[in-house]
Design an enzyme around this catalytic site. Structure first.
Site, mmCIF file in Angstrom:
data_model
loop_
_atom_site.group_PDB
_atom_site.id
_atom_site.type_symbol
_atom_site.label_atom_id
_atom_site.label_comp_id
_atom_site.label_asym_id
_atom_site.label_seq_id
_atom_site.Cartn_x
_atom_site.Cartn_y
_atom_site.Cartn_z
ATOM 1 C CG ASP A 195 -3.740 4.730 -1.975
ATOM 2 O OD1 ASP A 195 -3.123 3.683 -1.751
ATOM 3 O OD2 ASP A 195 -4.563 5.229 -1.186
ATOM 4 C CG ASP A 198 -1.736 1.183 1.430
ATOM 5 O OD1 ASP A 198 -1.954 1.909 0.447
ATOM 6 O OD2 ASP A 198 -2.196 1.420 2.561
#
Length: 514
Positions: free
Chosen positions: A291, A105
């Site tokens: 992201d 992430d």
């Protein structure tokens, strides 16, 4: 992405199909881990996005390209594609390694996994748990920590141990042992934890992210990592994460690099966004966070509305209401004329599973109001369709009592469908109109990065029916001038464009994925 990311109505559906592939490795340091395929339903989409709850605060606001790296200098992590919604990989913690499935992430910076000390959180019992007593390299820290997400939080404490990522072993890495996972979403999630690849600036406890430790311990040839996401959910390889370089077989041409505007998130300037090659005029001083842990593309409400209006996206309840009118309007009209009881009509034509035992108000309330309860995907799909049918019957019966003609009644009910509230921020589109939908483009580094409808519309198979979902969702984040609106470029964008995160030069690069 916070509570604005309550996309559908329920939590996560556990997988119904899986396929394992043996782990392979090579002597040149390139490692490919086992893959698993899992099925997708409405709840999976909800969970994949709701888990990311941040951005309430965030970083404000002629480049040379990174050379392709020789495979012997790279560490390659194969990723699992959770049916085009989330990508996972495997790491090992401790000596000998205890394996965990994690999301890699770029929108967070901490590593957390469930702890063997987690006894009172249901989520922990559905996942692998780290047991420090089984590791010879464990070092106790014990300092408590809390990581907040929009739909819950992670409570735990810091520990230190060796982390195995592919062929690399990062020594003495601080991570979080989660003792409480405060979200129903996490209970049935298909991953054990999250491995943050953001900057230390946003790390809870100011812990050095694992990626930073790799560089400090000289484990990578270049201060670069790169993602390739395989959009094909039926492919054996879900994607690839490369530490220490880029893999040239997964992109075409050259990368376009833009600087990170300020360390924290991987945040860049966004110059404009276009619909059908026309500027929307909504982007003044816009920024975007790249992201890998967010499934969709999020942007300011007004801007996203322009996109969703252009593709005629509507709320799920409104969409199903219109489908009910289109497919069953004439039949409902005839059955009402025949004297069939309205509360049994939808079950008599096979749309609702109940037979007059559930009142209309209960059916609608179930679809519009329930959030966070655990139901399976079949129930979600049935609730939407059944509620739409019940609404159509109620409205048509009311209009018939006023002696209106069939044509006028159906036209009126169609208009009422547009007024129905949508319990989620996610919108559906007519699958048959996908070929005629416009291209949406983001201008980054003076170059337009195009997304065609097949790239920004997600198809979900449910009960032998196909639902098509817009991957653009609204997110308004307060900003301080002169900074403009914030966008989140998630996996939908990264599927189309191979992405390089260049820590050494503080920049992000995009090239067409191959």
């Amino acid at each position: 992405m916070g509570d604005n990311f309550v996309l559908l109505v329920m939590c996560l559906l556990t997988s119904t199909f899986s396929m394992s592939v043996a782990i392979t490795s090579s002597s040149n340091g390139v490692v490919r881990l086992g893959l698993k395929k899992q099925s997708l339903g409405f709840n999976s989409i909800y969970a994949a996005t709701r888990i990311k709850g941040r951005y309430s605060t965030y970083a404000k606001g002629a480049v040379t390209t990174t050379q392709d790296s020789d495979a012997s200098e790279m560490n390659i992590i194969s990723l699992k594609n959770y049916m085009d919604i989330q990508y996972f990989g495997e790491i090992g913690i401790g000596s000998p390694p205890q394996n965990f499935t994690v999301i890699f992430d770029t929108g967070s910076s901490n590593l957390w996994i469930p702890s063997s000390h987690c006894h009172f959180s249901v989520a922990c019992f559905f996942h692998s748990r780290y047991n420090s007593s089984n590791s010879s390299t464990y070092t106790e820290i014990g300092k408590p920590c809390k990581i907040n997400y929009g739909s819950g939080m992670i409570l735990g404490f810091f520990s230190e141990d060796n982390i195995k990522v592919g062929d690399l072993v990062v020594k003495n890495q601080v991570f979080t042992e989660a003792t409480r996972e405060g979200s129903v979403v996490l209970s049935l999630a298909s991953f054990d934890g999250i491995l943050g690849l953001g900057f230390q600036d946003i790390s809870v406890g100011n812990v050095a992210p694992l990626w930073h430790s790799m560089m400090q311990q000289s484990l990578v040839a270049q201060k670069v990592f790169s993602f390739w996401f395989n959009k094909d959910p039926m492919a054996s390889e879900g994607g690839e994460l490369v530490f220490g370089g880029v893999d040239p077989k997964h992109f075409k041409g050259q990368h376009t690099y833009v600087p990170v505007t300020q360390k924290g998130y991987w945040q860049i300037d966004l110059e404009d966004f276009l619909v059908a090659d026309q500027s929307t005029g909504c982007c003044i001083n816009c920024t975007a966070i790249v992201d890998s842990g967010t499934a969709f593309i999020a942007g300011p409400f007004d801007a996203v509305k322009k996109i969703n209006d252009a593709i005629e996206a509507k709320g799920f309840v409104s969409m199903e209401c219109k489908k009910a009118v289109s497919q069953y309007g004439d039949l409902i009209w005839q059955l009402l004329l025949s004297g069939l009881q309205p509360d049994k009509l939808c079950s008599s034509i096979g749309i609702c599973s109940f037979n007059g035992t559930q009142h209309l108000s209960d059916s609608i309330k179930m679809v519009v109001e329930q959030k966070g309860e655990t139901h399976n995907d079949t129930e979600v799909g049935q609730d939407l369709v059944c509620a739409a049918c019940e609404l159509t019957v109620a409205w048509m019966r009311t209009e018939m009592m006023q002696k209106k003609t069939r044509g006028r009644v159906i036209e009126y009910v169609n208009k009422l469908c547009d007024t129905l509230p949508n319990p989620t921020t996610q919108l559906a589109v007519d699958c048959t109109k996908i070929p005629s939908m416009p291209t949406v483009s983001f201008v980054i580094g003076n170059k337009s990065f195009h997304l065609n409808p097949d790239q920004y519309i997600l198809k979900v198979e449910q009960d032998m029916a196909t639902f098509c979902i817009s991957c653009f969702i609204p997110l308004d984040v307060p900003v301080s001038p002169p900074q403009g609106p914030l966008w989140i470029l998630g996996e939908i964008f990264m599927e189309a464009y191979h992405t390089v995160f260049d820590f050494g030069n503080l920049r992000v690069g995009f090239a067409e994925a191959a």
